[in-house]
Design a protein around this motif. Structure first.
Motif, PDB file in Angstrom:
ATOM      1  N   PHE A 176       0.846  -1.201   0.000  1.00 43.52           N
ATOM      2  CA  PHE A 176       0.000   0.000   0.000  1.00 43.52           C
ATOM      3  C   PHE A 176       0.881   1.252   0.000  1.00 43.52           C
ATOM      4  N   TRP A 177       0.265   2.413  -0.336  1.00 49.01           N
ATOM      5  CA  TRP A 177       0.918   3.700  -0.173  1.00 49.01           C
ATOM      6  C   TRP A 177       0.830   4.102   1.303  1.00 49.01           C
ATOM      7  N   ALA A 178       1.901   4.665   1.820  1.00 45.21           N
ATOM      8  CA  ALA A 178       1.933   5.092   3.220  1.00 45.21           C
ATOM      9  C   ALA A 178       1.996   6.617   3.292  1.00 45.21           C
ATOM     10  N   ALA A 179       0.893   7.227   3.766  1.00 45.63           N
ATOM     11  CA  ALA A 179       0.846   8.682   3.925  1.00 45.63           C
ATOM     12  C   ALA A 179       1.031   9.036   5.403  1.00 45.63           C
ATOM     13  N   PHE A 180       1.714  10.148   5.639  1.00 50.84           N
ATOM     14  CA  PHE A 180       1.981  10.616   7.007  1.00 50.84           C
ATOM     15  C   PHE A 180       1.469  12.040   7.160  1.00 50.84           C
ATOM     16  N   THR A 181       0.741  12.271   8.217  1.00 54.84           N
ATOM     17  CA  THR A 181       0.196  13.600   8.498  1.00 54.84           C
ATOM     18  C   THR A 181       1.076  14.313   9.513  1.00 54.84           C
ATOM     19  N   ILE A 182       1.631  15.449   9.098  1.00 57.79           N
ATOM     20  CA  ILE A 182       2.473  16.239   9.997  1.00 57.79           C
ATOM     21  C   ILE A 182       1.556  17.224  10.710  1.00 57.79           C
ATOM     22  N   TYR A 183       1.174  16.880  11.945  1.00 56.16           N
ATOM     23  CA  TYR A 183       0.133  17.618  12.671  1.00 56.16           C
ATOM     24  C   TYR A 183       0.631  17.874  14.082  1.00 56.16           C
ATOM     25  N   PRO A 184       0.636  19.147  14.517  1.00 56.31           N
ATOM     26  CA  PRO A 184       1.251  19.486  15.803  1.00 56.31           C
ATOM     27  C   PRO A 184       0.671  18.700  16.983  1.00 56.31           C
ATOM     28  N   PHE A 185       1.522  18.171  17.790  1.00 54.85           N
ATOM     29  CA  PHE A 185       1.216  17.574  19.102  1.00 54.85           C
ATOM     30  C   PHE A 185       0.463  16.249  19.060  1.00 54.85           C
ATOM     31  N   THR A 186       0.046  15.786  17.879  1.00 60.13           N
ATOM     32  CA  THR A 186      -0.762  14.570  17.881  1.00 60.13           C
ATOM     33  C   THR A 186      -0.198  13.514  16.939  1.00 60.13           C
ATOM     34  N   LYS A 187      -0.522  13.619  15.638  1.00 60.73           N
ATOM     35  CA  LYS A 187      -0.273  12.499  14.736  1.00 60.73           C
ATOM     36  C   LYS A 187       1.220  12.233  14.520  1.00 60.73           C
ATOM     37  N   MET A 188       1.959  13.240  14.050  1.00 60.82           N
ATOM     38  CA  MET A 188       3.352  13.017  13.688  1.00 60.82           C
ATOM     39  C   MET A 188       4.075  14.354  13.595  1.00 60.82           C
ATOM     40  N   GLY A 189       5.247  14.464  14.220  1.00 57.69           N
ATOM     41  CA  GLY A 189       6.081  15.641  14.058  1.00 57.69           C
ATOM     42  C   GLY A 189       7.042  15.429  12.905  1.00 57.69           C
ATOM     43  N   ASN A 190       7.571  16.521  12.355  1.00 62.75           N
ATOM     44  CA  ASN A 190       8.418  16.314  11.174  1.00 62.75           C
ATOM     45  C   ASN A 190       9.835  15.818  11.517  1.00 62.75           C
ATOM     46  N   GLU A 191      10.266  15.962  12.756  1.00 62.24           N
ATOM     47  CA  GLU A 191      11.548  15.330  13.112  1.00 62.24           C
ATOM     48  C   GLU A 191      11.425  13.810  13.073  1.00 62.24           C
TER      49      GLU A 191
END
Length: 329
Positions: free
Chosen positions: A209-224
């Protein structure tokens, strides 16, 4: 839905902020494949354009309170293929959308049945590049029922599927979402699994599958954290998005992540794939995306144009009108 940290928590986190510097990615272009512009301002559109965002996808989603009737869904879907697309064009950004019944509102079964009957009226419209965002929230029986029905709709229409994976029991919900998609005969290459994290990425990629990542403050994923994932897994079938909406979120998450990747030594080609090309490749399977429409940047902008009699200008504001003439009037 989006923010679990208190104001005090955020203040402590903000103290560690690195100043925003996008000079390292100047000239790059970006495709945000998940952003809810209905909830954002014209300033956000301008900032995204200035940062290099040339195209985006706006998935149908939950607006923050339950809708009470079919017509509110009808008006919302109409705005995604109408007014919002026009508004985006006024800032030189190509706008696409995905259409679907979101998981949270799938639990209102009498209304969900009506929405399912209406969806075929919208999914074949120009600029609709997939069925989404659909999947699980609380992983109820009703959510599964309408997730399965929309997978069948996607198969029938030949459209990619954009899956919302749940916040609670993320790993189990992601596995279950993929299992069901395969049960319905979906090709994993037609399915974008969204909101991944370190717990889910390996399985999603291993299963094709394609893997998408959501860069969302304090919750889903940080960009570091996203940089570390890119270093470990590379750029194949990976994309990032902002999912910016009505919560505390960042419509510049994609270019900011690209800038951080550049600083941390990720190659320009891997950055291009993760922040631009992979999303195009995945959603262009709809037959609705022509990269030539935005690859060379914004075309001429004329903010004096109108959509159903309305412009993006308020109260006597002067329009931006790009001309190919040397005459300045």
């Amino acid at each position: 839905m989006c923010c679990t940290h208190s104001f005090e928590d955020r203040q402590s986190i903000d103290k560690d902020n690195t100043p925003v510097d996008l000079s390292g990615i100047a000239g790059m272009k970006f495709f945000d494949p998940h952003v809810h512009m209905t909830s954002r301002t014209t300033d956000d559109y301008q900032a995204m354009a200035d940062a290099g965002v040339v195209a985006l996808i706006e998935p149908a989603f939950w607006l923050g309170q339950p809708r009470t009737g079919l017509d509110s869904f009808r008006d919302y879907y109409s705005s995604l293929i109408g007014w919002e697309r026009f508004r985006s064009s006024q800032f030189g950004i190509k706008h696409y959308c995905t259409i679907g019944l979101n998981s949270r509102e799938a639990n209102n079964e009498p209304l969900a049945e009506q929405v399912m009957e209406m969806l075929p009226l919208f999914i074949y419209k120009e600029g609709v590049v997939g069925i989404g965002e659909i999947g699980f929230d609380d992983q109820t029986a009703a959510e599964e029922k309408y997730y399965r029905a929309q997978l069948e709709l996607a198969k029938e229409a030949g459209l990619p599927v954009q899956i919302h994976t749940p916040h609670r029991d993320k790993k189990g919900g992601t596995t279950r979402s993929m299992d069901i998609a395969l049960e319905h005969g979906l090709d994993p290459h037609m399915v974008i699994v969204d909101h991944n994290n370190e717990e889910t990425v390996k399985e999603v990629l291993d299963r094709g599958f394609w893997a998408a990542f959501t860069i969302y403050p304090f919750t889903k994923m940080g960009n570091e954290r996203m940089v570390e994932i890119a270093k470990q897994y590379g750029s194949e079938r990976i994309m990032v998005n902002s999912a910016a909406d009505w919560g505390i979120s960042d419509p510049l998450a994609v270019p900011k992540t690209a800038a951080l990747m550049k600083l941390r030594g990720i190659s320009d080609e891997d950055i291009r794939l993760i922040t631009y090309q992979n999303a195009i490749t995945a959603f262009a399977q709809s037959g609705q995306i022509n990269e030539a429409d935005f690859a060379t940047g914004a075309g001429a902008i004329d903010q004096s144009q109108r959509f159903e009699g309305n412009t993006v200008l308020r109260g006597g504001q002067q329009p931006r009108v790009d001309k190919n003439s040397i005459i300045i009037s």
